[in-house]
Design a protein around this motif. Structure first.
Motif, PDB file in Angstrom:
ATOM      1  N   ASP A  61      -4.306  -1.950  -4.381  1.00 46.32           N
ATOM      2  CA  ASP A  61      -5.266  -1.150  -3.627  1.00 46.32           C
ATOM      3  C   ASP A  61      -5.715  -1.966  -2.416  1.00 46.32           C
ATOM      4  OD1 ASP A  61      -7.552   0.094  -2.579  1.00 46.32           O
ATOM      5  OD2 ASP A  61      -8.238   0.746  -4.552  1.00 46.32           O
ATOM      6  N   PRO A  62      -5.401  -1.510  -1.191  1.00 44.94           N
ATOM      7  CA  PRO A  62      -5.743  -2.293   0.007  1.00 44.94           C
ATOM      8  C   PRO A  62      -7.240  -2.582   0.128  1.00 44.94           C
ATOM      9  CG  PRO A  62      -4.660  -0.227   0.620  1.00 44.94           C
ATOM     10  CD  PRO A  62      -4.738  -0.265  -0.865  1.00 44.94           C
ATOM     11  N   ASP A  63      -8.091  -1.645  -0.286  1.00 47.56           N
ATOM     12  CA  ASP A  63      -9.532  -1.861  -0.190  1.00 47.56           C
ATOM     13  C   ASP A  63      -9.994  -3.013  -1.079  1.00 47.56           C
ATOM     14  OD1 ASP A  63      -9.888   0.189   1.635  1.00 47.56           O
ATOM     15  OD2 ASP A  63     -10.344   1.685   0.092  1.00 47.56           O
ATOM     16  N   LYS A  64      -9.338  -3.204  -2.198  1.00 52.51           N
ATOM     17  CA  LYS A  64      -9.747  -4.246  -3.152  1.00 52.51           C
ATOM     18  C   LYS A  64      -9.328  -5.645  -2.702  1.00 52.51           C
ATOM     19  CE  LYS A  64     -10.902  -1.353  -6.563  1.00 52.51           C
ATOM     20  NZ  LYS A  64     -11.850  -0.509  -6.641  1.00 52.51           N
ATOM     21  N   VAL A  65      -8.408  -5.732  -1.740  1.00 52.63           N
ATOM     22  CA  VAL A  65      -7.952  -7.040  -1.269  1.00 52.63           C
ATOM     23  C   VAL A  65      -8.290  -7.269   0.210  1.00 52.63           C
ATOM     24  CG1 VAL A  65      -6.142  -7.257  -3.009  1.00 52.63           C
ATOM     25  CG2 VAL A  65      -5.602  -6.184  -0.811  1.00 52.63           C
ATOM     26  N   GLY A  66      -9.156  -6.421   0.745  1.00 50.11           N
ATOM     27  CA  GLY A  66      -9.636  -6.627   2.107  1.00 50.11           C
ATOM     28  C   GLY A  66      -8.694  -6.209   3.216  1.00 50.11           C
ATOM     29  N   ALA A  67      -7.762  -5.318   2.920  1.00 51.47           N
ATOM     30  CA  ALA A  67      -6.842  -4.816   3.961  1.00 51.47           C
ATOM     31  C   ALA A  67      -7.178  -3.352   4.208  1.00 51.47           C
ATOM     32  CB  ALA A  67      -5.393  -4.989   3.515  1.00 51.47           C
ATOM     33  N   ARG A  68      -8.314  -3.120   4.820  1.00 53.91           N
ATOM     34  CA  ARG A  68      -8.881  -1.771   4.912  1.00 53.91           C
ATOM     35  C   ARG A  68      -8.377  -0.930   6.084  1.00 53.91           C
ATOM     36  NH1 ARG A  68     -13.023  -4.967   2.805  1.00 53.91           N
ATOM     37  NH2 ARG A  68     -13.751  -4.159   0.825  1.00 53.91           N
ATOM     38  N   LEU A  69      -7.707  -1.528   7.044  1.00 52.08           N
ATOM     39  CA  LEU A  69      -7.287  -0.774   8.232  1.00 52.08           C
ATOM     40  C   LEU A  69      -5.794  -0.475   8.182  1.00 52.08           C
ATOM     41  CD1 LEU A  69      -8.130   0.424  10.983  1.00 52.08           C
ATOM     42  CD2 LEU A  69      -7.556  -1.797  11.990  1.00 52.08           C
ATOM     43  N   SER A  70      -5.469   0.812   8.148  1.00 58.03           N
ATOM     44  CA  SER A  70      -4.072   1.262   8.168  1.00 58.03           C
ATOM     45  C   SER A  70      -3.764   1.816   9.542  1.00 58.03           C
ATOM     46  CB  SER A  70      -3.845   2.387   7.151  1.00 58.03           C
ATOM     47  OG  SER A  70      -4.168   1.968   5.858  1.00 58.03           O
ATOM     48  N   ALA A  71      -2.575   1.495  10.035  1.00 58.46           N
ATOM     49  CA  ALA A  71      -2.171   2.007  11.343  1.00 58.46           C
ATOM     50  C   ALA A  71      -0.707   2.416  11.311  1.00 58.46           C
ATOM     51  CB  ALA A  71      -2.387   0.957  12.423  1.00 58.46           C
ATOM     52  N   ILE A  72      -0.422   3.489  12.006  1.00 59.04           N
ATOM     53  CA  ILE A  72       0.949   3.911  12.266  1.00 59.04           C
ATOM     54  C   ILE A  72       1.164   3.601  13.743  1.00 59.04           C
ATOM     55  CG2 ILE A  72       2.609   5.810  12.239  1.00 59.04           C
ATOM     56  CD1 ILE A  72       1.285   5.208   9.476  1.00 59.04           C
ATOM     57  N   VAL A  73       2.180   2.798  14.034  1.00 54.57           N
ATOM     58  CA  VAL A  73       2.351   2.307  15.400  1.00 54.57           C
ATOM     59  C   VAL A  73       3.727   2.696  15.919  1.00 54.57           C
ATOM     60  CG1 VAL A  73       2.247   0.274  16.890  1.00 54.57           C
ATOM     61  CG2 VAL A  73       0.888   0.326  14.788  1.00 54.57           C
TER      62      VAL A  73
END
Length: 156
Positions: A61-73
């Motif tokens: 879970d990205p929120d649980k490991v501090g990776a809260r920003l998702s981007a499609i580039v």
């Protein structure tokens, strides 16, 4: 093109069960798909050797490991020669924040799925991948405000 192995009903049941939960024991999996444990183990081994099962991973879970920003580039290169495309792919592949990298057509040359802690982390990634890389002509980023679906399961 690589020939695809023929999948029978048992293979499909095994794949569906493993995609739902790859942490189950062979005995649990065998019971779930209604075969003996040795048959199940042999089939899983065969599916792995044939490359149908590429790998087994834990989904974090990205929120649980501090990776809260998702981007499609979207990335458009200045020069689309084969070696320059491979060069960018290699650069993107070595970035841990780049979860997926697709060469696409038509439109941009690449689409990346990126997961970072926050906007400063995205800016640092953008500098390393896009600004410092002389062959990048255009970057268009879309930032997720809400993820309504995330699935890794492929229908088999």
């Amino acid at each position: 093109m690589t020939e695809q192995p023929a999948l029978d009903d048992l293979d499909r049941r095994i794949l569906n069960a493993l995609q739902a939960d790859a942490s189950q024991t062979n005995a649990e999996l065998a019971e779930l798909v209604h075969v003996s444990p040795p048959t199940c183990l042999r089939r899983v081994k065969q599916l792995t050797e044939n490359g149908v099962i590429a790998r087994q991973v834990a989904i974090v879970d990205p929120d649980k490991v501090g990776a809260r920003l998702s981007a499609i580039v979207e990335i458009t290169l200045d020069v689309q020669a084969a070696e320059r495309m491979l060069e960018f792919e290699a650069l993107a592949a070595q970035e841990s924040a780049v979860l997926q990298c697709y060469r696409v057509s038509p439109g941009p040359d690449f689409v990346l799925v990126v997961q970072v802690a926050d906007m400063p982390a995205y800016h640092a990634l953008a500098h390393r991948l896009f600004t410092a890389h002389a062959n990048v002509r255009n970057v268009k980023a879309y930032f997720s405000t809400h993820r309504s679906k995330f699935e890794t399961r492929i229908a088999v």
